[in-house]
Scaffold this active site. Structure first.
Site, PDB file in Angstrom:
ATOM      1  N   GLU A  50      -3.856 -16.125 111.653  1.00  0.00           N
ATOM      2  CA  GLU A  50      -4.986 -16.702 112.374  1.00  0.00           C
ATOM      3  C   GLU A  50      -5.267 -15.870 113.626  1.00  0.00           C
ATOM      4  OE1 GLU A  50      -6.252 -21.132 113.991  1.00  0.00           O
ATOM      5  OE2 GLU A  50      -4.179 -20.468 114.229  1.00  0.00           O
ATOM      6  N   LYS A 123     -11.431 -24.047 108.415  1.00  0.00           N
ATOM      7  CA  LYS A 123     -10.353 -24.910 108.910  1.00  0.00           C
ATOM      8  C   LYS A 123     -10.833 -26.341 109.108  1.00  0.00           C
ATOM      9  CE  LYS A 123      -6.826 -24.915 112.587  1.00  0.00           C
ATOM     10  NZ  LYS A 123      -6.435 -24.230 113.854  1.00  0.00           N
ATOM     11  N   CYS A 164      -3.076 -22.805 110.055  1.00  0.00           N
ATOM     12  CA  CYS A 164      -2.327 -23.251 111.221  1.00  0.00           C
ATOM     13  C   CYS A 164      -2.153 -24.773 111.321  1.00  0.00           C
ATOM     14  CB  CYS A 164      -2.969 -22.681 112.482  1.00  0.00           C
ATOM     15  SG  CYS A 164      -1.872 -22.684 113.930  1.00  0.00           S
TER      16      CYS A 164
END
Length: 281
Positions: A50, A123, A164
């Site tokens: 990321e 995301k 993440c």
């Protein structure tokens, strides 16, 4: 979409570890070097973490936003890395331009060996926290949330995409497994505080409960932006929860492991917990 069931086989995968800062050119040069070295080590698939291209101020992040329809320097560099090294590149999170000028998407994508984009994932879970050490994040202030689960096809089979903070939400990964994933990409920039406490535990848990490989490229070190400091330890877990590869040094590096679809079959047949799931009211 790139897909060939006949190609499902063992393949080597590399996770990279970088310490991105505010200079996009320098960050991309580091990624180019690591991708080339991983390919030379035999990796067919290489993962970038990321924020691989930039960590810095929000206003600059917005200016760096690119669209897949009109690629800029970041997307062009990724396409070139994949094509030059003839690898599948799983590209962590980068700022994809959205319809709202004040927000970008944090997007992970799969770049094919020919340089074309196979799939992209935006995301879903955004990192808005205030940690005890004084670290504050408000990802939603400049990032729009995605809504769709995404898988893509690689030589070893189906890979589920995530980024993440998604790691803390196991239902997302159960959904990816239900969509056919035998491996889970979790490119990250985990903070030093949360990484020390939870990184290995959560990744291993996702591998065990999903009976899947976990492929987790990572940021490490101080980013010269506020007090932002990432934990590092890019790694790969196998579906039994065994650590297959890990970057342990505080330096730009990569680690390689073999992904074996037959191991997935053995684990899932010997301990069929995925089949035993029940929906609870």
């Amino acid at each position: 979409m790139w897909h060939d069931k006949k190609m499902v086989r063992k393949s080597k995968v590399a996770v990279t570890q970088v310490c991105s800062k505010g200079d996009v050119g320098v960050n991309l040069d580091t990624c180019r070097r690591l991708v080339a070295e991983a390919a030379q080590a035999g990796a067919e698939v290489v993962g970038l973490p990321e924020n691989f291209a930039f960590i810095g101020a929000d206003d600059v992040l917005l200016e760096l936003g690119e669209s897949f329809e009109d690629p800029g320097p970041i997307l062009q560099a990724c396409s070139q890395m994949a094509h030059t090294n003839e690898v599948h590149l799983i590209v962590g999170g980068f700022p994809e331009r959205s319809a709202v000028p004040t927000h970008v998407y944090n997007t992970c994508f799969h770049c094919l060996p020919d340089g074309n984009i196979a799939e992209r994932y935006r995301k879903i879970h955004l990192f808005d926290v205030n940690l005890a050490d004084g670290t504050c994040f408000s990802e939603s202030s400049r990032t729009a949330a995605g809504s769709d689960l995404v898988t893509t096809q690689l030589p070893f089979g189906t890979l589920g995409l995530s980024i993440c903070y998604d790691l803390r939400f196991p239902l997302l990964y159960q959904g990816l497994v239900d969509a056919g994933a035998i491996a889970l990409a979790i490119p990250a920039a985990f903070t030093l505080t949360t990484g020390r406490a939870h990184w290995h535990t959560l990744l291993r848990a996702r591998a065990i409960e999903c009976q899947s490989y976990v492929i987790a490229p990572a940021q490490y070190g101080k980013h010269n932006f506020g007090n932002r400091h990432s934990f590092g330890h890019a790694l790969i877990y196998d579906p039994w929860g065994e650590l297959a590869a890990e970057c342990t040094a505080e330096e730009p590096s990569f680690a390689v492991a073999e992904i074996d679809p037959e191991l997935i079959n053995r684990v899932r047949s010997q301990l069929p917990s995925l089949e035993h799931r029940r929906r609870l009211q």
